[in-house]
Design an enzyme around this catalytic site. Structure first.
Site, PDB file in Angstrom:
ATOM      1  N   TYR A 159       2.714  -3.876   8.008  1.00 42.52           N
ATOM      2  CA  TYR A 159       2.216  -2.797   7.346  1.00 42.52           C
ATOM      3  C   TYR A 159       1.990  -1.537   7.840  1.00 42.52           C
ATOM      4  O   TYR A 159       2.591  -0.309   7.536  1.00 42.52           O
ATOM      5  CB  TYR A 159       0.844  -3.086   6.494  1.00 42.52           C
ATOM      6  CG  TYR A 159       0.079  -2.143   5.574  1.00 42.52           C
ATOM      7  CD1 TYR A 159       0.598  -2.146   4.103  1.00 42.52           C
ATOM      8  CD2 TYR A 159      -0.618  -1.211   6.054  1.00 42.52           C
ATOM      9  CE1 TYR A 159       0.107  -1.268   3.314  1.00 42.52           C
ATOM     10  CE2 TYR A 159      -1.285  -0.190   5.113  1.00 42.52           C
ATOM     11  CZ  TYR A 159      -0.958  -0.193   3.827  1.00 42.52           C
ATOM     12  OH  TYR A 159      -1.456   0.419   3.097  1.00 42.52           O
TER      13      TYR A 159
ATOM     14  N   GLN B 162       4.989   2.305   0.445  1.00 44.08           N
ATOM     15  CA  GLN B 162       4.810   0.898   1.063  1.00 44.08           C
ATOM     16  C   GLN B 162       4.126  -0.034  -0.041  1.00 44.08           C
ATOM     17  O   GLN B 162       4.205  -1.085  -0.408  1.00 44.08           O
ATOM     18  CB  GLN B 162       4.205   0.767   2.090  1.00 44.08           C
ATOM     19  CG  GLN B 162       4.073  -0.742   2.946  1.00 44.08           C
ATOM     20  CD  GLN B 162       5.290  -1.108   3.157  1.00 44.08           C
ATOM     21  OE1 GLN B 162       6.396  -0.695   3.205  1.00 44.08           O
ATOM     22  NE2 GLN B 162       5.184  -2.648   3.403  1.00 44.08           N
ATOM     23  N   GLU B 163       3.083   0.535  -0.541  1.00 42.60           N
ATOM     24  CA  GLU B 163       2.230  -0.124  -1.475  1.00 42.60           C
ATOM     25  C   GLU B 163       2.949  -0.369  -2.779  1.00 42.60           C
ATOM     26  O   GLU B 163       2.888  -1.810  -3.475  1.00 42.60           O
ATOM     27  CB  GLU B 163       0.964   0.854  -1.817  1.00 42.60           C
ATOM     28  CG  GLU B 163      -0.032   0.893  -0.825  1.00 42.60           C
ATOM     29  CD  GLU B 163      -0.677  -0.408  -0.391  1.00 42.60           C
ATOM     30  OE1 GLU B 163      -0.747  -1.236  -1.024  1.00 42.60           O
ATOM     31  OE2 GLU B 163      -1.810  -0.425   0.438  1.00 42.60           O
ATOM     32  N   SER B 164       3.641   0.583  -3.326  1.00 46.25           N
ATOM     33  CA  SER B 164       4.210   0.440  -4.892  1.00 46.25           C
ATOM     34  C   SER B 164       5.409   0.945  -5.013  1.00 46.25           C
ATOM     35  O   SER B 164       5.872   0.985  -6.473  1.00 46.25           O
ATOM     36  CB  SER B 164       3.142   0.950  -6.017  1.00 46.25           C
ATOM     37  OG  SER B 164       2.975   2.419  -5.566  1.00 46.25           O
TER      38      SER B 164
END
Length: 351
Positions: A182, A78-80
């Protein structure tokens, strides 16, 4: 995305090893002093190989069972999307999206390359794991309702102050729903990264402790000459061993061979020697019959004598093993009867 706190632990370069060997950990079920093992959902799949070992290591370093490898993997995705050069408009950097100010406080040189960098996979993932572990502990002590993983993820994304403000995960009205979404996305996509479960080990004593430590390495690659009491590391090729498809795989594979995993599992309470044959020699004065095996006993296979031992395993009962079979494969579950040729079974000892 905003990321606030990071910390980590170091991966140390391995002992130089000898004998070819494999390690097995056998599942148990049974007596009062036995170890009860069940699937923990701690397996891992669908992640780039360069992230795999670090995710497993970061999960294993946390005493909170909620920090499963799949949770870390889903969060990284999800972050990168596992991109090492990822950036955000807010200035976050690297695969775990650290803000520079946060990295200045919490960054560590966990991969041992001489610099602490949010762009380095090892440094980033270990710091992500340490932060999430701390946030899970904070969530448990907060008294707030709901899934502690959700609270920790919200704290990672928006800061723990936002969690305190709402006494839980911030609602959709907070920050345009960024933190709410998120949390929901990561928890719902964890299943994508869940492989066959690692082993959750209960019980006490040196044998159970060794099995518990070994179980954290399921899914870690086999690496000839790799591994030490500090954890997995690259190995080497000796002219015969460590090769895959004609190339030296061990020199670029972070993992264990069988005796280094046995050594790692018992360290530091018991300092086993490095090779399978030496481990047999150091413990052969305490032999154990196959009928009397207990959790943590060392099992050995040989080509005919104590000097020809090529495989060591940790016993856990119920006739199953987790083994690192050979170069090109990972530490995995397998029946004891098929772990090695039955005719090569040499005996067992109790460290």
């Amino acid at each position: 995305m905003k990321v606030l706190i990071r910390a980590a632990i170091a991966l140390v370069v391995a002992f130089v090893a000898a004998l070819v060997c494999l390690l097995s950990v056998v599942l148990v079920d049974a007596d009062a002093d036995a170890t009860e093992i069940s699937g923990s959902g701690g397996g891992l799949k669908g992640v780039p190989e360069e992230f795999r070992t670090w995710i497993l290591k970061a999960s294993a370093a946390c005493s909170e069972p909620e920090l499963a490898p799949a949770l870390l993997a889903a969060q990284l995705y999800q972050e990168s999307k596992f991109q090492t050069q990822a950036t955000s408009g807010a200035g976050a950097q690297g695969p775990a999206q650290f803000m520079p100010g946060t990295w200045a406080t919490w960054g560590r040189d966990d991969d041992g390359n001489g610099s602490a960098s949010p762009w380095d996979i090892g440094d980033a993932v270990m710091s992500q794991g340490r932060m999430m572990c701390s946030l899970i502990k904070q969530a448990k002590s907060s008294g707030y309702g709901g899934d502690v993983r959700a609270l920790a993820l919200a704290g990672y994304n928006a800061g723990w102050g936002a969690v305190e403000r709402y006494s839980g995960v911030p609602p959709k009205s907070f920050s345009g729903g960024e933190t709410y979404n998120y949390v929901q996305i990561i928890l719902s996509t964890m299943v994508r990264f869940q492989g066959s479960g690692l082993l959750s080990v209960s019980g006490s004593g040196s044998g159970a402790d060794a099995l518990r430590r070994a179980a954290t390495q399921i899914g870690t690659p086999y690496s000839w000459g790799g591994g030490s009491p500090a954890g997995p590391s690259t190995g080497f090729c000796d002219g015969t061993n460590g090769y895959l498809n004609g190339s030296c795989s061990a020199s670029s594979t972070v993992g264990f061979d069988c005796s280094s995993l046995a050594q790692y599992s018992y360290w530091p309470s018991i300092h086993l020697p490095r090779t399978a044959a030496a481990q047999y020699g150091a413990t052969s004065d305490r032999p154990v019959s196959r009928q009397d095996l207990k959790v943590g006993d060392l099992l050995f296979w040989s080509h005919g004598s104590s000097g020809s031992i090529y495989h060591v395993a940790l016993y856990a009962g119920d006739g199953n093993v987790v083994q690192a079979p050979r170069t090109g494969r990972d530490i995995e579950l397998a029946p004891l009867t098929s772990a090695m040729p039955a005719s090569d079974y040499y005996g067992a000892t109790r460290p």
